[in-house]
Design a protein around this motif. Structure first.
Motif, PDB file in Angstrom:
ATOM      1  N   ALA A 267       0.800  -1.229   0.000  1.00  0.00           N
ATOM      2  CA  ALA A 267       0.000   0.000   0.000  1.00  0.00           C
ATOM      3  C   ALA A 267       0.827   1.270   0.000  1.00  0.00           C
ATOM      4  CB  ALA A 267      -0.932   0.001   1.216  1.00  0.00           C
ATOM      5  N   GLY A 268       2.151   1.164   0.067  1.00  0.00           N
ATOM      6  CA  GLY A 268       2.988   2.349   0.067  1.00  0.00           C
ATOM      7  C   GLY A 268       2.754   3.219   1.286  1.00  0.00           C
ATOM      8  N   LYS A 269       3.199   4.462   1.210  1.00  0.00           N
ATOM      9  CA  LYS A 269       2.937   5.463   2.240  1.00  0.00           C
ATOM     10  C   LYS A 269       2.597   6.774   1.552  1.00  0.00           C
ATOM     11  CE  LYS A 269       7.958   5.814   2.775  1.00  0.00           C
ATOM     12  NZ  LYS A 269       9.082   5.704   3.726  1.00  0.00           N
ATOM     13  N   ASP A 270       2.282   7.801   2.334  1.00  0.00           N
ATOM     14  CA  ASP A 270       1.768   9.045   1.759  1.00  0.00           C
ATOM     15  C   ASP A 270       2.703   9.650   0.711  1.00  0.00           C
ATOM     16  OD1 ASP A 270      -0.443   8.812   3.342  1.00  0.00           O
ATOM     17  OD2 ASP A 270       0.266  10.178   4.895  1.00  0.00           O
ATOM     18  N   THR A 271       3.997   9.448   0.869  1.00  0.00           N
ATOM     19  CA  THR A 271       4.965  10.050  -0.050  1.00  0.00           C
ATOM     20  C   THR A 271       5.359   9.128  -1.204  1.00  0.00           C
ATOM     21  OG1 THR A 271       6.766   9.287   1.390  1.00  0.00           O
ATOM     22  CG2 THR A 271       5.922  11.517   1.762  1.00  0.00           C
ATOM     23  N   SER A 272       4.776   7.931  -1.256  1.00  0.00           N
ATOM     24  CA  SER A 272       5.175   6.953  -2.276  1.00  0.00           C
ATOM     25  C   SER A 272       4.561   7.279  -3.639  1.00  0.00           C
ATOM     26  CB  SER A 272       4.744   5.542  -1.863  1.00  0.00           C
ATOM     27  OG  SER A 272       5.360   5.148  -0.665  1.00  0.00           O
ATOM     28  N   LEU A 273       5.303   6.982  -4.695  1.00  0.00           N
ATOM     29  CA  LEU A 273       4.765   7.043  -6.053  1.00  0.00           C
ATOM     30  C   LEU A 273       3.982   5.770  -6.319  1.00  0.00           C
ATOM     31  CD1 LEU A 273       7.909   8.400  -7.957  1.00  0.00           C
ATOM     32  CD2 LEU A 273       5.919   9.702  -7.172  1.00  0.00           C
ATOM     33  N   ASN A 274       2.893   5.884  -7.077  1.00  0.00           N
ATOM     34  CA  ASN A 274       2.029   4.721  -7.312  1.00  0.00           C
ATOM     35  C   ASN A 274       2.781   3.531  -7.901  1.00  0.00           C
ATOM     36  OD1 ASN A 274      -0.328   5.741  -6.241  1.00  0.00           O
ATOM     37  ND2 ASN A 274      -1.125   6.478  -8.189  1.00  0.00           N
ATOM     38  N   GLN A 275       3.763   3.799  -8.734  1.00  0.00           N
ATOM     39  CA  GLN A 275       4.487   2.709  -9.397  1.00  0.00           C
ATOM     40  C   GLN A 275       5.334   1.892  -8.422  1.00  0.00           C
ATOM     41  OE1 GLN A 275       4.005   1.640 -12.250  1.00  0.00           O
ATOM     42  NE2 GLN A 275       3.511   3.247 -13.736  1.00  0.00           N
ATOM     43  N   SER A 276       5.516   2.381  -7.189  1.00  0.00           N
ATOM     44  CA  SER A 276       6.433   1.724  -6.253  1.00  0.00           C
ATOM     45  C   SER A 276       5.755   0.722  -5.324  1.00  0.00           C
ATOM     46  CB  SER A 276       7.162   2.782  -5.411  1.00  0.00           C
ATOM     47  OG  SER A 276       6.247   3.475  -4.572  1.00  0.00           O
ATOM     48  N   PHE A 277       4.419   0.567  -5.403  1.00  0.00           N
ATOM     49  CA  PHE A 277       3.754  -0.417  -4.538  1.00  0.00           C
ATOM     50  C   PHE A 277       2.605  -1.079  -5.303  1.00  0.00           C
ATOM     51  CE2 PHE A 277       1.922   3.730  -3.749  1.00  0.00           C
ATOM     52  CZ  PHE A 277       0.559   3.521  -3.698  1.00  0.00           C
ATOM     53  N   THR A 278       2.197  -2.243  -4.834  1.00  0.00           N
ATOM     54  CA  THR A 278       1.272  -3.104  -5.580  1.00  0.00           C
ATOM     55  C   THR A 278      -0.054  -2.420  -5.897  1.00  0.00           C
ATOM     56  OG1 THR A 278       2.244  -5.050  -4.542  1.00  0.00           O
ATOM     57  CG2 THR A 278       0.090  -5.319  -5.573  1.00  0.00           C
ATOM     58  N   LEU A 279      -0.736  -1.898  -4.865  1.00  0.00           N
ATOM     59  CA  LEU A 279      -2.035  -1.268  -5.106  1.00  0.00           C
ATOM     60  C   LEU A 279      -1.892  -0.020  -5.964  1.00  0.00           C
ATOM     61  CD1 LEU A 279      -3.750  -1.617  -1.585  1.00  0.00           C
ATOM     62  CD2 LEU A 279      -4.141  -2.982  -3.638  1.00  0.00           C
ATOM     63  N   GLY A 280      -0.764   0.669  -5.855  1.00  0.00           N
ATOM     64  CA  GLY A 280      -0.532   1.843  -6.692  1.00  0.00           C
ATOM     65  C   GLY A 280      -0.421   1.476  -8.154  1.00  0.00           C
ATOM     66  N   ARG A 281       0.260   0.361  -8.412  1.00  0.00           N
ATOM     67  CA  ARG A 281       0.369  -0.085  -9.810  1.00  0.00           C
ATOM     68  C   ARG A 281      -0.994  -0.495 -10.354  1.00  0.00           C
ATOM     69  NH1 ARG A 281       5.321  -1.914  -7.669  1.00  0.00           N
ATOM     70  NH2 ARG A 281       4.464  -3.932  -7.048  1.00  0.00           N
ATOM     71  N   GLU A 282      -1.838  -1.080  -9.515  1.00  0.00           N
ATOM     72  CA  GLU A 282      -3.199  -1.416  -9.942  1.00  0.00           C
ATOM     73  C   GLU A 282      -3.975  -0.146 -10.301  1.00  0.00           C
ATOM     74  OE1 GLU A 282      -5.356  -3.954  -7.311  1.00  0.00           O
ATOM     75  OE2 GLU A 282      -3.670  -5.308  -6.967  1.00  0.00           O
ATOM     76  N   LEU A 283      -3.771   0.911  -9.516  1.00  0.00           N
ATOM     77  CA  LEU A 283      -4.450   2.176  -9.803  1.00  0.00           C
ATOM     78  C   LEU A 283      -3.964   2.777 -11.125  1.00  0.00           C
ATOM     79  CD1 LEU A 283      -4.453   3.853  -6.262  1.00  0.00           C
ATOM     80  CD2 LEU A 283      -6.437   3.029  -7.521  1.00  0.00           C
ATOM     81  N   VAL A 284      -2.657   2.689 -11.369  1.00  0.00           N
ATOM     82  CA  VAL A 284      -2.109   3.207 -12.632  1.00  0.00           C
ATOM     83  C   VAL A 284      -2.707   2.458 -13.813  1.00  0.00           C
ATOM     84  CG1 VAL A 284      -0.012   3.405 -14.022  1.00  0.00           C
ATOM     85  CG2 VAL A 284       0.046   4.020 -11.594  1.00  0.00           C
ATOM     86  N   ASN A 285      -2.741   1.132 -13.717  1.00  0.00           N
ATOM     87  CA  ASN A 285      -3.298   0.314 -14.807  1.00  0.00           C
ATOM     88  C   ASN A 285      -4.779   0.620 -15.011  1.00  0.00           C
ATOM     89  OD1 ASN A 285      -0.836  -0.932 -15.223  1.00  0.00           O
ATOM     90  ND2 ASN A 285      -1.280  -2.632 -13.845  1.00  0.00           N
ATOM     91  N   LEU A 286      -5.486   0.806 -13.902  1.00  0.00           N
ATOM     92  CA  LEU A 286      -6.915   1.086 -13.998  1.00  0.00           C
ATOM     93  C   LEU A 286      -7.159   2.456 -14.616  1.00  0.00           C
ATOM     94  CD1 LEU A 286      -9.555  -0.297 -13.360  1.00  0.00           C
ATOM     95  CD2 LEU A 286      -9.475   0.645 -11.051  1.00  0.00           C
ATOM     96  N   ASP A 287      -6.358   3.427 -14.245  1.00  0.00           N
ATOM     97  CA  ASP A 287      -6.487   4.763 -14.858  1.00  0.00           C
ATOM     98  C   ASP A 287      -6.259   4.688 -16.366  1.00  0.00           C
ATOM     99  OD1 ASP A 287      -7.121   6.230 -12.606  1.00  0.00           O
ATOM    100  OD2 ASP A 287      -5.032   6.659 -12.085  1.00  0.00           O
ATOM    101  N   ASP A 288      -5.293   3.888 -16.774  1.00  0.00           N
ATOM    102  CA  ASP A 288      -4.996   3.731 -18.196  1.00  0.00           C
ATOM    103  C   ASP A 288      -6.167   3.089 -18.923  1.00  0.00           C
ATOM    104  OD1 ASP A 288      -3.096   3.889 -20.430  1.00  0.00           O
ATOM    105  OD2 ASP A 288      -3.136   1.695 -20.353  1.00  0.00           O
ATOM    106  N   ARG A 289      -6.750   2.054 -18.313  1.00  0.00           N
ATOM    107  CA  ARG A 289      -7.913   1.380 -18.910  1.00  0.00           C
ATOM    108  C   ARG A 289      -9.099   2.332 -18.999  1.00  0.00           C
ATOM    109  NH1 ARG A 289      -9.141  -3.303 -15.183  1.00  0.00           N
ATOM    110  NH2 ARG A 289     -10.994  -3.414 -16.523  1.00  0.00           N
ATOM    111  N   MET A 290      -9.314   3.112 -17.952  1.00  0.00           N
ATOM    112  CA  MET A 290     -10.436   4.049 -17.949  1.00  0.00           C
ATOM    113  C   MET A 290     -10.269   5.118 -19.022  1.00  0.00           C
ATOM    114  SD  MET A 290     -10.988   4.477 -13.807  1.00  0.00           S
ATOM    115  CE  MET A 290     -12.319   5.676 -13.942  1.00  0.00           C
ATOM    116  N   LEU A 291      -9.041   5.586 -19.201  1.00  0.00           N
ATOM    117  CA  LEU A 291      -8.783   6.599 -20.222  1.00  0.00           C
ATOM    118  C   LEU A 291      -9.050   6.052 -21.613  1.00  0.00           C
ATOM    119  CD1 LEU A 291      -7.784   9.493 -20.645  1.00  0.00           C
ATOM    120  CD2 LEU A 291      -5.459   8.578 -20.827  1.00  0.00           C
TER     121      LEU A 291
END
Length: 491
Positions: free
Chosen positions: A424-448
């Motif tokens: 889940a990272g921490k408040d200062t983490s970039l999405n690409q650096s943790f599992t749920l963040g990468r899921e969010l990046v992929n989901l944003d790409d799919r939504m776009l």
């Protein structure tokens, strides 16, 4: 081009809107999935914050002062005292014979005594003191160093005094209008130099001594006190002094008796605070692990929120967030390891090697999920008997069975927080650096991409309905033409 349903009489806008609502359902589902992932991420981060709070309390549990804190009380008003954990218990007799004072120098006479008008400290020195029409320079030396000051005739007295105060030699200087005198004083107390604490030298030193009358320094004395035996006199530059782990502060000349005792109640409070925080965490996380998901409540889309009141949204999301951490293996594993740490024996050279010996045991009620109970009387007795052994039980810096309970818990917290941060990272983490963040990046790409697809679909619908409108309009035109011609032939 988008056209209304003039030819067909159909509400094309509404038809396309309804069709797009159906096409948009997968996007709505992705929006809900994104919200759920964000909730899950935040829930894990909240867990890490709770573990961090416990970890911070664990730091205190490794310090001598937690278990061997001392309390000092003084009779009389001559002395106050604070005792460190290293202070020896017992009675300290202190007689203060002299307080420390700061050196000071004041103009001997009023500076306007021989003037027609009162001295103006903001006017040019050349106007106020004719003998210094060309300016001058002098040096002030203290225990903090020396500094040379140069003034011009167009500088004011206040300018010079301000420079002295800001020069970093530990001197404050000012002119008081009501007294009509200049005062110069050291910012530190004590006798720190051979001779004057503020020594004036240089060609222009007479500006201070003769013109301003600063030639009679007073004060600059050390504090003096007798400790225990009257023959054992100690001096200090300041009105405080440390002896045997006890910090004495001198308030007046006189005698005081200081008693230093072991502050058992303070140690009990810190230990129970740690246990209470531990109980709070395992109770809260236990509830989260066993909380069932409410599958009747999905996250709301932005469109759904627009149709609801704020309190309705809050209640809905409260239900929708249930079960986010249900059965999480990392958290349940951490709780299991921490419970095990409390049961372990800690091999050490003290009197206690198990928590039950100092009054801390696991609740007998299985519904408490392993919460701890503290017998404060028994804990107080253990601290009185052997505070160092209690400390070793909690914080012994050994290996294997010699590792203190708090250090075992710290290791569990550290490993768990790292696992959670990977997910889940921490408040200062970039999405690409943790599992749920990468899921969010992929989901944003799919939504776009899906949004682009929806735009194409909507354009296609409008194109098709536009073509239909045009075709029907052409047919209507032909029909009208035929009717007109047919009608003309019958005439």
């Amino acid at each position: 081009m988008r056209v209304a349903g003039n030819a067909t009489g159909m509400d094309i806008d509404q038809i396309v809107s309804d069709l797009m609502d159906a096409e948009r359902q997968p996007l709505n589902k992705m929006e809900q999935d994104k919200t759920k992932i964000e909730w899950e991420r935040d829930a894990y981060r909240d867990v890490n914050k709770q573990f961090l709070e416990l970890d911070n309390l664990a730091l205190d549990m490794k310090l001598d002062r937690t278990y061997q804190s001392k309390e000092a009380s003084a009779t009389g008003s001559a002395v106050t005292a604070e005792a460190s954990s290293s202070a020896g218990e017992g009675r300290y007799n202190v007689e203060v014979t002299q307080l420390a004072s700061a050196a000071y120098n004041i103009s001997e006479t009023k500076l306007s005594a021989d003037r027609d008008e009162k001295l103006d400290p903001d006017d040019d020195i050349g106007n106020q003191f004719a003998e210094w029409a060309d300016g001058g320079s002098f040096t002030i030396t203290t225990s903090e160093g020396e500094h040379e000051f140069t003034f011009e005739s167009d500088d004011s007295l206040n300018d010079v005094l301000k420079d002295i105060s800001g020069a970093g030699v530990g001197v404050r200087a000012f002119y008081d209008g009501s007294a009509d005198k200049v005062m110069m004083e050291r910012s530190e107390t004590g006798n720190r130099m051979d001779g004057d604490e503020m020594a004036f030298t240089g060609d222009g030193a007479t500006f201070l001594t003769d013109t301003l009358g600063l030639n009679n320094e007073r004060g600059g004395a050390d504090a003096a006190f007798n400790y225990g035996d009257s023959d054992f006199e100690i001096t200090s530059h300041e009105n405080n002094y440390s002896v045997n782990g006890v910090d004495f502060t001198f308030s007046e000349v006189g005698s005081s008796t200081v008693n230093v005792t072991n502050n058992v109640d303070g140690a009990v409070e810190k230990i129970t605070d740690f246990v209470d925080k531990y109980n709070e965490i395992i109770e809260g996380l236990g509830d989260k692990l066993s909380e069932r998901k409410n599958r009747d409540y999905d996250p709301l889309t932005e469109e759904q929120k627009e149709a609801m009141e704020d309190d309705e949204i809050e209640k809905w999301e409260e239900e929708a967030k249930k079960g986010l951490l249900q059965g999480d293996s990392v958290i349940s594993g951490a709780l299991s390891q921490m419970r095990g740490s409390w049961y372990n024996k800690v091999e050490n050279d003290g009197a206690f090697n198990h928590l039950s010996q100092i009054g801390i045991e696991t609740s007998s009620n299985y519904r408490d999920r392993g919460k701890l109970e503290v017998d404060e009387d028994k804990l107080r007795e253990a601290l009185t008997e052997d505070a160092d052994s209690v400390k070793q039980l909690f914080s012994n810096n050994g290996e294997g069975e010699s590792t203190g309970i708090v250090r075992q818990i710290e290791d569990t917290i550290s490993n768990t927080r790292q696992s959670i941060e990977r997910k889940a990272g921490k408040d200062t983490s970039l999405n690409q650096s943790f599992t749920l963040g990468r899921e969010l990046v992929n989901l944003d790409d799919r939504m776009l991409k899906f949004q682009d697809r929806l735009t194409q679909i909507e354009d296609r619908y409008w194109s098709e309905f536009g073509a239909m409108e045009k075709a029907i309009q052409d047919m209507n035109s032909q029909s009208s033409y035929i009717q007109q011609n047919f009608g003309g032939g019958m005439m």
